[in-house]
Design a protein around this motif. Structure first.
Motif, PDB file in Angstrom:
ATOM      1  N   ALA A 134      81.476 -20.127 -72.034  1.00 26.41           N
ATOM      2  CA  ALA A 134      80.258 -19.337 -71.838  1.00 26.41           C
ATOM      3  C   ALA A 134      80.628 -17.951 -71.347  1.00 26.41           C
ATOM      4  O   ALA A 134      81.634 -17.769 -70.664  1.00 26.41           O
ATOM      5  N   GLU A 135      79.803 -16.973 -71.709  1.00 27.50           N
ATOM      6  CA  GLU A 135      80.003 -15.595 -71.284  1.00 27.50           C
ATOM      7  C   GLU A 135      78.641 -14.940 -71.062  1.00 27.50           C
ATOM      8  O   GLU A 135      77.598 -15.469 -71.467  1.00 27.50           O
ATOM      9  N   TYR A 136      78.683 -13.758 -70.451  1.00 26.46           N
ATOM     10  CA  TYR A 136      77.473 -12.981 -70.172  1.00 26.46           C
ATOM     11  C   TYR A 136      77.261 -11.935 -71.255  1.00 26.46           C
ATOM     12  O   TYR A 136      78.200 -11.257 -71.666  1.00 26.46           O
ATOM     13  N   LEU A 137      76.032 -11.809 -71.729  1.00 25.39           N
ATOM     14  CA  LEU A 137      75.642 -10.723 -72.626  1.00 25.39           C
ATOM     15  C   LEU A 137      74.246 -10.270 -72.227  1.00 25.39           C
ATOM     16  O   LEU A 137      73.293 -11.054 -72.275  1.00 25.39           O
ATOM     17  N   GLU A 138      74.154  -9.016 -71.809  1.00 28.63           N
ATOM     18  CA  GLU A 138      72.873  -8.499 -71.346  1.00 28.63           C
ATOM     19  C   GLU A 138      71.873  -8.410 -72.481  1.00 28.63           C
ATOM     20  O   GLU A 138      72.245  -8.354 -73.651  1.00 28.63           O
ATOM     21  N   ILE A 139      70.606  -8.416 -72.136  1.00 21.47           N
ATOM     22  CA  ILE A 139      69.556  -8.211 -73.112  1.00 21.47           C
ATOM     23  C   ILE A 139      69.360  -6.711 -73.295  1.00 21.47           C
ATOM     24  O   ILE A 139      69.816  -5.908 -72.473  1.00 21.47           O
ATOM     25  N   GLY A 140      68.688  -6.311 -74.365  1.00 21.80           N
ATOM     26  CA  GLY A 140      68.487  -4.894 -74.629  1.00 21.80           C
ATOM     27  C   GLY A 140      67.021  -4.548 -74.820  1.00 21.80           C
ATOM     28  O   GLY A 140      66.140  -5.416 -74.813  1.00 21.80           O
ATOM     29  N   ILE A 141      66.752  -3.268 -74.997  1.00 24.10           N
ATOM     30  CA  ILE A 141      65.412  -2.775 -75.313  1.00 24.10           C
ATOM     31  C   ILE A 141      65.486  -1.871 -76.538  1.00 24.10           C
ATOM     32  O   ILE A 141      66.548  -1.371 -76.900  1.00 24.10           O
ATOM     33  N   ASP A 142      64.341  -1.672 -77.143  1.00 24.31           N
ATOM     34  CA  ASP A 142      64.212  -0.756 -78.275  1.00 24.31           C
ATOM     35  C   ASP A 142      63.828   0.613 -77.717  1.00 24.31           C
ATOM     36  O   ASP A 142      62.698   0.828 -77.281  1.00 24.31           O
ATOM     37  N   GLU A 143      64.777   1.535 -77.723  1.00 26.17           N
ATOM     38  CA  GLU A 143      64.541   2.847 -77.128  1.00 26.17           C
ATOM     39  C   GLU A 143      63.575   3.703 -77.947  1.00 26.17           C
ATOM     40  O   GLU A 143      63.083   4.723 -77.455  1.00 26.17           O
ATOM     41  N   THR A 144      63.293   3.291 -79.187  1.00 27.95           N
ATOM     42  CA  THR A 144      62.294   4.033 -79.959  1.00 27.95           C
ATOM     43  C   THR A 144      60.872   3.704 -79.498  1.00 27.95           C
ATOM     44  O   THR A 144      59.930   4.436 -79.818  1.00 27.95           O
ATOM     45  N   ILE A 145      60.725   2.597 -78.773  1.00 28.72           N
ATOM     46  CA  ILE A 145      59.429   2.224 -78.193  1.00 28.72           C
ATOM     47  C   ILE A 145      59.365   2.620 -76.728  1.00 28.72           C
ATOM     48  O   ILE A 145      58.413   3.279 -76.283  1.00 28.72           O
ATOM     49  N   TYR A 146      60.402   2.242 -75.987  1.00 24.67           N
ATOM     50  CA  TYR A 146      60.403   2.456 -74.538  1.00 24.67           C
ATOM     51  C   TYR A 146      61.111   3.772 -74.220  1.00 24.67           C
ATOM     52  O   TYR A 146      62.306   3.812 -73.954  1.00 24.67           O
ATOM     53  N   ASN A 147      60.312   4.835 -74.279  1.00 16.45           N
ATOM     54  CA  ASN A 147      60.793   6.182 -73.972  1.00 16.45           C
ATOM     55  C   ASN A 147      59.615   7.002 -73.448  1.00 16.45           C
ATOM     56  O   ASN A 147      58.466   6.576 -73.554  1.00 16.45           O
ATOM     57  N   PRO A 148      59.883   8.178 -72.884  1.00 16.61           N
ATOM     58  CA  PRO A 148      58.796   8.945 -72.263  1.00 16.61           C
ATOM     59  C   PRO A 148      57.837   9.617 -73.239  1.00 16.61           C
ATOM     60  O   PRO A 148      56.785  10.102 -72.828  1.00 16.61           O
ATOM     61  N   THR A 149      58.214   9.667 -74.527  1.00 18.50           N
ATOM     62  CA  THR A 149      57.434  10.411 -75.508  1.00 18.50           C
ATOM     63  C   THR A 149      56.502   9.475 -76.270  1.00 18.50           C
ATOM     64  O   THR A 149      56.944   8.461 -76.807  1.00 18.50           O
ATOM     65  N   GLY A 150      55.230   9.817 -76.326  1.00 16.61           N
ATOM     66  CA  GLY A 150      54.302   8.991 -77.086  1.00 16.61           C
ATOM     67  C   GLY A 150      52.935   8.934 -76.441  1.00 16.61           C
ATOM     68  O   GLY A 150      52.646   9.624 -75.454  1.00 16.61           O
ATOM     69  N   ASP A 151      52.103   8.088 -77.017  1.00 17.37           N
ATOM     70  CA  ASP A 151      50.731   7.959 -76.520  1.00 17.37           C
ATOM     71  C   ASP A 151      50.716   7.350 -75.122  1.00 17.37           C
ATOM     72  O   ASP A 151      51.658   6.649 -74.710  1.00 17.37           O
TER      73      ASP A 151
END
Length: 323
Positions: A134-151
């Motif tokens: 077993a090993e560790y692998l972090e989860i990620g996010i979609d930076e095209t959604i979670y960013n300061p720019t947008g509605d």
């Protein structure tokens, strides 16, 4: 069958068998796989005859990496795992969630694959103590959604996104319920909770990642509390808050959080509800607005640098190259 000689400087061929396999528009995980592979093929784990299809795809494609993401038993069989391994591929089974106790099928599949990958170290250590890889692998996010720019969806200045499953459902479920009740009492006009299961929820914007990001852009303070207090584990809620970059993240402390995030630089941590209340008062004070914005910006920069789906798949490939 022994693993064939491979060129580690060449992008690997990747077969993805899992839940996050969607038709276009592609999600962030799919785009990351495509970016970091020379050939990418996917199979949804809910398809009919998924085991036969998985074996056939692997035999025809001869992938370098098979990334399995199943979180329930009786989907991928031991027979399938054995035959996938005969192709010589490097095989992992990944989960970004926590199940307690660790389900038996993780151990069953673990006999035939290279690694079971978890997004927390508590489960990694338990599997290793039982002689499993077993090993560790972090989860990620979609930076095209979670960013300061947008509605933006204007929200109250303090928000918590999360579902209520009942007091005894997960180890931290009762704590989360108590936290929501406490904040509703202390900040009746400033605090909002979004999610299923709450008697006085302010909505369910977390049903959509795009709507969630809009709400984080429209608030000042966003709270993170996971259902488990495991080593190096948080729901990806923490990363979504940071990635959006507008609200400061007030994160419930968990073991080894300081390995990835610096308190007072990327976010603020707390242990008790009284500490959380004091942090909320502090960062709603206009005199501390510049400090709040500075920490939110630093958290966003870190999340986009180290915790996107692209980073996750890069780290997966590093595990493949090393192991």
């Amino acid at each position: 069958m022994g693993r064939p000689v491979i060129n580690l400087n060449k992008k690997p061929r990747i077969l993805h068998i899992g839940m996050c396999v969607n038709p276009p528009p592609l999600n962030g995980l799919q785009r990351a796989f495509i970016k970091h592979s020379s050939e990418y093929v996917e199979l949804h784990c809910g398809e009919n005859d998924v085991n036969a299809k998985a074996i056939r795809l692997a035999q025809n494609m001869k992938p370098d990496i098979i990334f399995i993401q199943v979180q329930a038993s009786n989907i991928i069989s031991e027979y399938t795992a054995y035959h996938l391994k005969q192709t010589g591929a490097f095989i992992v089974n990944y989960t970004g969630d926590v199940r307690c106790p660790i389900p038996q099928f993780y151990y069953d599949l673990g006999k035939y694959i290279d690694y079971t990958l978890f997004s927390n170290m508590t489960d990694v250590l338990e599997m290793q103590e039982k002689g499993c890889r077993a090993e560790y692998l972090e989860i990620g996010i979609d930076e095209t959604i979670y960013n300061p720019t947008g509605d933006v969806i204007p929200c109250k200045p303090i928000v918590f996104f999360g579902n209520n499953y009942g007091a005894g459902y997960f180890p931290m479920s009762e704590f989360r319920i108590n936290m929501v009740s406490y904040l509703k009492t202390r900040f009746p006009n400033e605090f909002a909770v979004f999610g299923n299961g709450w008697l006085n929820a302010d909505g369910n914007l977390n049903a959509s990642q795009h709507e969630e990001a809009k709400a984080y852009r429209g608030t000042k303070i966003a709270i993170n509390v996971s259902h488990f207090e495991y080593i190096k584990y948080s729901s990806d809620r923490l990363l979504r808050i940071l990635g959006t970059g507008t609200a400061i993240c007030l994160a419930k402390w968990y073991p080894s959080i300081e390995d990835d995030f610096k308190d007072g630089v990327h976010l603020r941590t707390w242990n008790t509800l009284e500490e959380l209340e004091n942090l909320c008062i502090h960062y709603m004070n206009p005199e501390n607005e510049s400090e709040r914005i500075k920490i939110a910006n630093a958290g966003m920069e870190l999340a986009h640098e180290k915790f996107t789906f692209n980073c996750m798949i890069e780290n997966l490939i590093e595990i493949y190259k090393k192991k």
